[in-house]
Each structure stands twice: as C-alpha cells, then as structure tokens.
Design an enzyme around this catalytic site. Structure first.
Site, PDB file in Angstrom:
ATOM      1  N   CYS A  22      46.468  11.110  43.115  1.00 25.01           N
ATOM      2  CA  CYS A  22      46.030  10.753  44.598  1.00 25.01           C
ATOM      3  C   CYS A  22      45.137  11.601  45.125  1.00 25.01           C
ATOM      4  O   CYS A  22      43.890  11.592  44.825  1.00 25.01           O
ATOM      5  CB  CYS A  22      47.272  10.630  45.505  1.00 25.01           C
ATOM      6  N   GLU A  64      54.437   9.609  38.917  1.00 22.21           N
ATOM      7  CA  GLU A  64      55.679  10.604  38.964  1.00 22.21           C
ATOM      8  C   GLU A  64      56.758   9.703  39.496  1.00 22.21           C
ATOM      9  O   GLU A  64      57.880   9.974  39.238  1.00 22.21           O
ATOM     10  CB  GLU A  64      55.402  12.022  39.753  1.00 22.21           C
ATOM     11  N   HIS A  98      50.683   7.128  42.155  1.00 16.68           N
ATOM     12  CA  HIS A  98      51.671   8.229  41.702  1.00 16.68           C
ATOM     13  C   HIS A  98      52.456   7.883  40.795  1.00 16.68           C
ATOM     14  O   HIS A  98      53.567   7.333  40.771  1.00 16.68           O
ATOM     15  CB  HIS A  98      52.645   8.376  43.243  1.00 16.68           C
TER      16      HIS A  98
HETATM   17  N1  GLN Z   1      45.098  11.783  51.895  1.00 14.04           N
HETATM   18  C1  GLN Z   1      44.647  10.972  50.933  1.00 14.04           C
HETATM   19  C2  GLN Z   1      44.781   9.670  51.141  1.00 14.04           C
HETATM   20  O1  GLN Z   1      45.426   9.389  52.278  1.00 14.04           O
HETATM   21  C3  GLN Z   1      45.497  11.267  49.565  1.00 14.04           C
HETATM   22  C4  GLN Z   1      47.181  10.919  49.866  1.00 14.04           C
HETATM   23  C5  GLN Z   1      48.034  11.216  48.841  1.00 14.04           C
HETATM   24  O2  GLN Z   1      47.878  12.143  48.065  1.00 14.04           O
HETATM   25  N2  GLN Z   1      49.277  10.639  48.866  1.00 14.04           N
HETATM   26  O3  GLN Z   1      44.083   8.598  50.727  1.00 14.04           O
END
Ligand code: GLN
Length: 536
Positions: free
Chosen positions: A383, A511, A509
């Site tokens: 992310c 994970e 994600h």
């Molecule tokens: N802050 C980034 C976004 O909103 C990544 C979010 C995250 O790592 N879950 O796109």
C-alpha cells in the site's frame, strides 16, 4: 427458526488476557469436530469502527472482504478458522447507538422514550443474532471486548443476560476468562481476583458456565476445587490456560484441558468427529523446528507497537513455516532511516515497507526502497510501501526529483501518486476509503503471477491514493512494470522491477488473507527470495 448455539466470552481481572485467542482456539476445535463456527467481537467504545483510530490506540485495523474496518482480533479469527469474516463480525457501541438514533429520527419508536434498556440492549441482541440467523453457522462465538465491571460494557453484559434467559442455558453459555496471578513473595497462586470478577458478573445476573483461568503456573486440583466452589461452577469446568510459546499452541492446550468437550456438553451437542488438527499440527511442528533463520526489515512509523503490523508478522510466520525458516523481524522506524541508511538496513535478507498514512517518516521509507533496489535485496512494498516504491523510482531512476504523492504535498509538481477520482469529493474520514475486496488481473510474465499461479486474483484494500496512470508509460519505459491492473478501472495494483531479483509493490494488503492453512502466495514467494538472498 434455526438451532444456532451461542457462546459468549467475557473477560475479568485485567485486559490483554487473550480472549480473542481463546475464542479462536475454541472455534478451531469445534470446527474440527464438524461444526460450522464463526466468531464475533463486540467492542464497547464509541467510535463507529476502528478505521479512524491511530494504530497506537488499537493496533492494526483489519479489513474484511466486504470492506469493514475492524478490530485486529478478526484477523486471528480468519487465520485460525480459514473462513472469511464480514461487517457483521465486529460491532462497536458507536454503531449500536448510531442505528438506534437513526431509527429514532425516522420515528420508528412511535413516540416512546428511547433508553439503554430496552432499545440499546435490543439492538445489541439483534446484532448478536444476525450471524446466527444467516443459517450458515451451528455455533456463534461472541467475544465481549473490555473487562467485566467497566461502565461501558454494562449494556453488553445485560444483553447477554437477556439472551441467555430467552434462549435457555443449553443454547447460550458464558465463558469467563480471568487471571490467576502468582505472588512470588507468598509463593502462591491467588484466586481472589477471579472470585471478585465472577461476583461482579453475578451481580449483573450472569453466572459463568465455564471459567478459563490464565496463569503462569500450573493450577492445582485444589485450586480448581476452590475456584469451582466460590464461583459456582463444576471443577471440570475450570480450565487452565497457561502461557504458551506461540498463540498457535493454544488450540492444542485447550483441547488437552477439555474446553471444547465441556462446551459441547453444555450446549447439548455431540461431537461429530475427534479433532485431529493434522494440517494445523504440521504447521506448528515446522514453525517450531526451522532449518534456518532469515531476517526481514519491517519499515514503518508505528514500529514501537508491533500490534500495528499484526497481520504482516503473522503472514511471515505462515510463510516461514512452509519454507521451514524462522523469520526474524528487524523493526525499523522510518523516521530513523533518514540518516545512515546503511547502518539500519545492512545484512537484511528482505525489506518490507509497510502501509501507512501521512507525511511522517516517508523520506525514510523512500530511502529504504532505494537501498533495496540498488542492493538487489528482495523488496515487498504494501500500500503506502508500494506508493513509496513508485516515488523512489520516479525520483532516482527517471530523474523526476519533484516526484511525490499528493497525500504528502497537495501541489506536488510531479504527482506520480494521486488522490483517486472518486475520493475527490469525500470529506468524511470514517469508512470512506477504497475498502475491501477488488479484482486484479496479473500479467503472465510477472513475479506476482509466478506466486499466485493465476491471472485473476481478488485482494483487500484500504487507501485513497493511487498510481497516477499519466506516468505509466514513462515509468514502464524506465524499467518498472505495472503487472497487476484492476480490470474495470485500470487502477495499477502491482508494480515490479523485472531486472531486480524480487521487487514487488502492491496497492492492496495481501497480509489480511494469509492463514495457517493458506499461507499467502506473495509472502511465500517473498520469503523464498529472502532465503535465496541469505545464501549469497
Ligand atoms: N495513505 C495511502 C493511501 O491512502 C496508503 C494507505 C495504506 O497504506 N493503507 O492511499
């Protein structure tokens, strides 16, 4: 009408006794005995969900397929049971009040005074029964967050009392988890805190059916007898839960203690088969007997609280067990990498740049990406970590020194990471990100495809910003490829550097979907690359 049985898990004496792990372990055993089981967590705080909470407050925010931002215990439920949870599996006081107040505004209470009892307790009971009423589960285990005696958990305890009275004790039972502390000076285990905690529960009209006692020392038969006598339970219903080497030992420990057996007995259910935990035990065996150790650097800004990255470290455990390696995590604070990158990152077998929000620490994350890229160290960016990989590549390979995300600089001259179009009019913070499961199409010629062995995957998301497609051609020509794309929107989900031994950034994600029985393919592949690196 269906015959769903309910098991409530309450906690006493202190917090952090591991109600979630006890609930998950019991569920695992019941599942092994042939029942379909789900677990729900009721959280007594007033936030609508933990999505707006800082990880320092509450650890990781876990995300379900249907896009709920939930308590990290739901991650344990999924990792143990290998079945997905949903919005209905996590309910907070905020959500309960929100729906009652919305109904009041619609006039649904027909002029009545709206009160904690019955309106709030009815809503709680309704939320508990939602999962049972799906007809999908024989047994619903509901974990009540907090500790008995907390002012804020009173309506939940009252709802449990009413439900048990309505459904009958062979359809709804209460397991109370307490602490039996060891006083070194006296050389004794002390039962008094448990006695007091059970009294407190009884004052609310609930007599626990089973006591699970956390302890650092073996609880003798005498002490069990004493606890039974003072707490109104049978001696066989006092279950000891000793500190375990790993949470993954707890199902076996609970089986040895007979927790699942007494639960079935009380619910008037027979055992459909003996729990064997074959695949589970194979996983535990391999996890405990690694042939080698590797070290992965986890770069994040919440590293002081390891729970902020719970699903990531559990995914390492699952993948490590498959490959028979112990994965040591070097916790690295992104703000500290700013100077002396080498000192923090040397000798790592892999580097993972973690998810996150906001500006703090991002330059350190970018330096970590650069280090991994230039030194051919296996790299996984998740992310925000993927977004940092794109920024690093744009700055240091393409020479776009102004490259940034508009999250960090709204007026970035070169916004390679940009706010998503559908986010532009969003003003509220809670529950408004791009959440939950979305499809992604992988190019055949990619590390991601090699890992998943499938061109169409579905993964969970939680973000507002995205890879800016205007730069796609330039970035790809420079040597970073977009290898995973959302088939409907074209959003870039995966980037890779084919020249590098293993460099993968994912907008989603992975994970969240790693479980004991299904270690995540991308983590398996990352750990495999790290093992190769360790042999260099
Ligand atoms: N802050 C980034 C976004 O909103 C990544 C979010 C995250 O790592 N879950 O796109």
């Amino acid at each position: 009408m269906n015959n769903t049985k309910y098991v409530f898990v309450t906690g006493g004496v202190t917090s952090s006794l591991g109600k979630g792990i006890i609930a998950a372990s019991l569920a695992k055993l019941l599942q092994e005995r042939g029942y379909s089981v789900t677990i729900q967590k009721l959280d007594p705080y007033i936030n609508i969900d933990p999505g707006t909470l800082n990880p320092y407050e509450h650890g990781e925010c876990y995300v379900t397929d249907d896009g709920a931002e939930t308590d990290l215990d739901l991650g344990h439920y999924e990792r143990f049971l290998n079945i997905p949870t949903s919005q209905a599996n996590n309910v907070t006081t905020g959500r309960i009040y929100q729906s009652v107040i919305n109904k009041e505004r619609k006039g649904e209470f027909l002029g009545k005074t709206v009160q904690v009892i019955p309106h709030i307790t009815d809503e709680i009971k309704h939320r508990i029964k939602i999962l049972g009423n799906t007809g999908n589960y024989d047994i619903v285990i509901t974990e009540i967050g907090g500790t008995v005696g907390d002012i804020e958990s009173l309506p939940y305890i009252e709802a449990v009392r009413q439900l048990q009275w309505e459904l009958g004790e062979d359809n709804a039972i209460v397991i109370h988890l307490t602490l039996v502390p060891y006083l070194a000076a006296a050389g004794e285990l002390k039962t008094k805190p448990t006695q007091h905690s059970v009294k407190m529960l009884m004052q609310s009209g609930i007599g626990p059916n089973i006591l699970v006692c956390r302890s650092e020392h073996e609880i003798s038969e005498d002490i069990k007898r004493k606890l039974a006598l003072f707490c109104n339970v049978k001696k066989q219903d006092v279950i000891q839960s000793l500190d375990a080497e790993t949470i993954y030992d707890v199902p076996n420990l609970m089986f040895d203690q007979g927790l699942d057996r007494v639960v079935l007995e009380k619910l008037d259910l027979c055992s459909k088969k003996q729990p064997e935990l074959v695949a589970w035990n194979e996983f535990v065996q391999k996890y405990k007997n690694p042939k080698q150790t590797i070290e992965i650097g986890l770069i994040g800004k919440y590293v002081e609280l390891h729970d902020s990255y719970k699903s990531i470290t559990e995914a390492f455990i699952h993948a490590g067990s498959t490959h028979e390696v112990k994965v040591n995590v070097r916790w690295i604070h992104s703000e500290e990498i700013d100077t002396d990158t080498e000192k923090h990152l040397e000798n790592l077998d892999g580097i993972l740049v973690a998810p996150g929000f906001g500006e703090r620490g991002i330059e350190g994350k970018i330096k970590a990406v650069k280090y991994a890229r230039e030194n051919n160290i296996p790299f996984l960016g998740i992310c925000l970590g993927m977004q940092m990989a794109v920024i690093e590549f744009a700055r240091n390979v393409l020479g776009l020194s102004e490259a940034n995300s508009t999250e960090m600089n709204e007026n970035a001259a070169c916004a390679v990471i940009n706010l998503m179009e559908e986010q532009k009019d969003v003003t509220e913070k809670g529950g408004t990100m791009r959440l939950g499961a979305w499809d992604c199409e992988l190019s055949k010629d990619s590390k991601a495809f090699d890992a998943y062995q499938s061109t169409l995957i579905s993964e969970r998301h939680r973000h507002r910003y995205e890879f800016n497609s205007e730069f796609k051609e330039q970035i790809e020509n420079g040597g970073m490829k977009a290898t995973g794309i959302n088939p409907k929107t074209g959003l870039v989900e995966v980037v890779e550097i084919p020249e590098h031994p293993w460099f993968v950034g994912v907008q989603y994600h992975p994970e969240y979907k790693s479980t004991v029985l299904n270690p995540h393919p991308l983590f398996l592949s990352f750990i495999e690359a790290a093992i190769a690196q360790s042999k260099k």
